[in-house]
Scaffold this motif. Structure first.
Motif, short mmCIF file in Angstrom:
data_model
loop_
_atom_site.label_atom_id
_atom_site.label_comp_id
_atom_site.label_asym_id
_atom_site.label_seq_id
_atom_site.Cartn_x
_atom_site.Cartn_y
_atom_site.Cartn_z
N ALA A 194 0.83 -1.20 0.00
CA ALA A 194 0.00 0.00 0.00
C ALA A 194 0.87 1.25 0.00
O ALA A 194 2.03 1.23 0.44
CB ALA A 194 -0.92 0.01 1.22
N ILE A 195 0.29 2.33 -0.51
CA ILE A 195 0.89 3.66 -0.47
C ILE A 195 -0.13 4.59 0.17
O ILE A 195 -1.31 4.55 -0.17
CB ILE A 195 1.23 4.18 -1.88
N ARG A 196 0.33 5.43 1.09
CA ARG A 196 -0.57 6.43 1.65
C ARG A 196 0.20 7.72 1.88
O ARG A 196 1.45 7.74 1.94
CB ARG A 196 -1.20 5.95 2.95
N GLY A 197 -0.53 8.80 2.03
CA GLY A 197 0.10 10.09 2.25
C GLY A 197 -0.93 11.19 2.32
O GLY A 197 -2.14 10.94 2.40
N THR A 198 -0.47 12.44 2.26
CA THR A 198 -1.35 13.60 2.28
C THR A 198 -0.86 14.62 1.26
O THR A 198 0.32 14.63 0.88
CB THR A 198 -1.40 14.27 3.66
N VAL A 199 -1.79 15.47 0.83
CA VAL A 199 -1.44 16.57 -0.06
C VAL A 199 -2.01 17.85 0.54
O VAL A 199 -2.96 17.82 1.31
CB VAL A 199 -2.00 16.37 -1.48
N SER A 200 -1.40 18.96 0.18
CA SER A 200 -1.93 20.26 0.61
C SER A 200 -1.78 21.25 -0.55
O SER A 200 -0.85 21.13 -1.36
CB SER A 200 -1.17 20.76 1.85
N PRO A 201 -2.72 22.18 -0.63
CA PRO A 201 -3.94 22.26 0.17
C PRO A 201 -4.95 21.19 -0.25
O PRO A 201 -5.02 20.81 -1.42
CB PRO A 201 -4.46 23.66 -0.13
N ALA A 202 -5.75 20.74 0.71
CA ALA A 202 -6.74 19.71 0.42
C ALA A 202 -7.76 20.18 -0.59
O ALA A 202 -8.34 19.38 -1.34
CB ALA A 202 -7.44 19.28 1.71
N ALA A 203 -7.98 21.52 -0.66
CA ALA A 203 -8.97 22.08 -1.58
C ALA A 203 -8.62 21.81 -3.04
O ALA A 203 -9.49 21.91 -3.92
CB ALA A 203 -9.10 23.58 -1.35
N ALA A 204 -7.37 21.42 -3.33
CA ALA A 204 -6.98 21.10 -4.70
C ALA A 204 -7.62 19.82 -5.19
O ALA A 204 -7.70 19.57 -6.40
CB ALA A 204 -5.46 20.99 -4.80
N ALA A 205 -8.10 18.96 -4.26
CA ALA A 205 -8.79 17.71 -4.58
C ALA A 205 -8.09 16.95 -5.71
O ALA A 205 -8.70 16.64 -6.74
CB ALA A 205 -10.24 17.98 -4.95
N PRO A 206 -6.81 16.61 -5.54
CA PRO A 206 -6.08 16.02 -6.65
C PRO A 206 -6.41 14.55 -6.90
O PRO A 206 -6.73 13.80 -5.98
CB PRO A 206 -4.62 16.15 -6.20
N GLN A 207 -6.33 14.16 -8.16
CA GLN A 207 -6.28 12.76 -8.51
C GLN A 207 -4.85 12.29 -8.27
O GLN A 207 -3.89 13.02 -8.55
CB GLN A 207 -6.66 12.53 -9.97
N VAL A 208 -4.70 11.08 -7.73
CA VAL A 208 -3.39 10.53 -7.41
C VAL A 208 -3.19 9.26 -8.23
O VAL A 208 -3.99 8.32 -8.13
CB VAL A 208 -3.26 10.21 -5.91
#
Length: 283
Positions: A194-208
């Motif tokens: 598995a891979i997990r993490g976070t992005v900022s700002p969350a408002a960007a709502a990115p596809q990963v």
């Protein structure tokens, strides 16, 4: 998560399952195998995606034998697939079977499938095949032996499964705007990377996107970050991945624009979670 090409049928794809030679109350449970089928999802650009699942069937005989379908023990229900993201899953089937080798599985949908858009409006989902013969996927090399539990995950890709029609006008035209063409990756849950993490700002709502580049033909898996900026891609095969981030919204006026980002050389191993430090999409 995104599709892994070998698991797809043409326009409709759905899958899952175990192995068995018969099912029903008269089976000898002392020599039975156990089947568990779960559903998970990648977040999509909707408030809700509800599927009217009426029946789950398993085909136990050669492909062209119409008598080979068995109905699995499943309670008809409407499932909001967006409730099962980032490692959460819904258990659909948990039952005993005689050992054997199934050929394919079929998900039969009722007529009450719909999405709730970001605009708050509810739109019907047309499912031409799912309402008649069902959504089918062939199973390859699936065998369950007595005393073993076979766990299979249906990984529903909302972004690819819901298609906006060109003549949908976005003004509550419930019969015209969206089509449901299920794209579901079938995952045996002995794949535990598995891979997990976070992005900022969350408002960007990115596809990963996680692209396994350590094989001749790269595999691509996808999800979207949730409202807190967290994401998780699970049931991944071991290998080296490149992870890419693509914002799906625009930055508010007066802020720096959201930008794509890439993390290379991400190693995934079996029975382990690889954590990526927070990725900023805004300079």
């Amino acid at each position: 998560m995104k599709t892994n090409v070998p698991f797809l049928t043409s326009a409709l794809a759905l899958g899952a399952l175990l192995t068995l030679a018969g099912c029903g109350k008269d089976n000898d449970k002392s020599g039975a195998a156990k089947l568990r089928i779960s559903l998970t999802d990648a977040p999509g650009d909707f408030r809700a995606v509800r599927l009217d699942v009426q029946r789950i069937e398993l085909h136990l005989k050669p492909e062209n034998d119409p008598s080979g379908w068995e109905v699995l023990p499943f309670t008809p229900q409407t499932i909001n697939v967006l409730e099962y993201v980032n490692g959460r899953s819904a258990l659909l089937v948990d039952t005993d079977f005689n050992p054997g080798t199934p050929q394919e599985i079929r998900l039969v949908l009722g007529p009450n499938n719909f999405v709730v858009g970001r605009d708050g409006n509810t739109y019907a989902l047309k499912t031409p095949s799912g309402q008649t013969s069902g959504v089918k996927l062939k199973l390859q090399n699936v065998t369950l032996t007595a005393g073993q539990t076979y766990q299979l995950l249906l990984d529903f890709d909302v972004a690819k499964s819901i298609v906006e029609r060109g003549n949908g006008n976005g003004n509550g035209n419930q019969n015209e705007r969206y089509l449901l063409k299920p794209v579901i990756r079938v995952v045996a849950q002995d794949l535990n990377g598995a891979i997990r993490g976070t992005v900022s700002p969350a408002a960007a709502a990115p596809q990963v996107l996680a692209i396994r580049s350590s094989i001749t033909v790269p595999d691509t898996f996808s999800t979207m970050a949730d409202a807190s900026g967290a994401y998780q891609l699970w049931s991944l095969p071991a290998g080296t991945y490149t992870v890419k981030y693509f914002p799906t919204t625009s930055a508010p006026s007066g802020q720096n624009a959201y930008q794509n980002a890439t993390k290379g050389g991400v190693t995934v191993t079996n029975n382990a979670v690889t954590t990526i430090d927070n990725v900023s999409l805004q300079p």
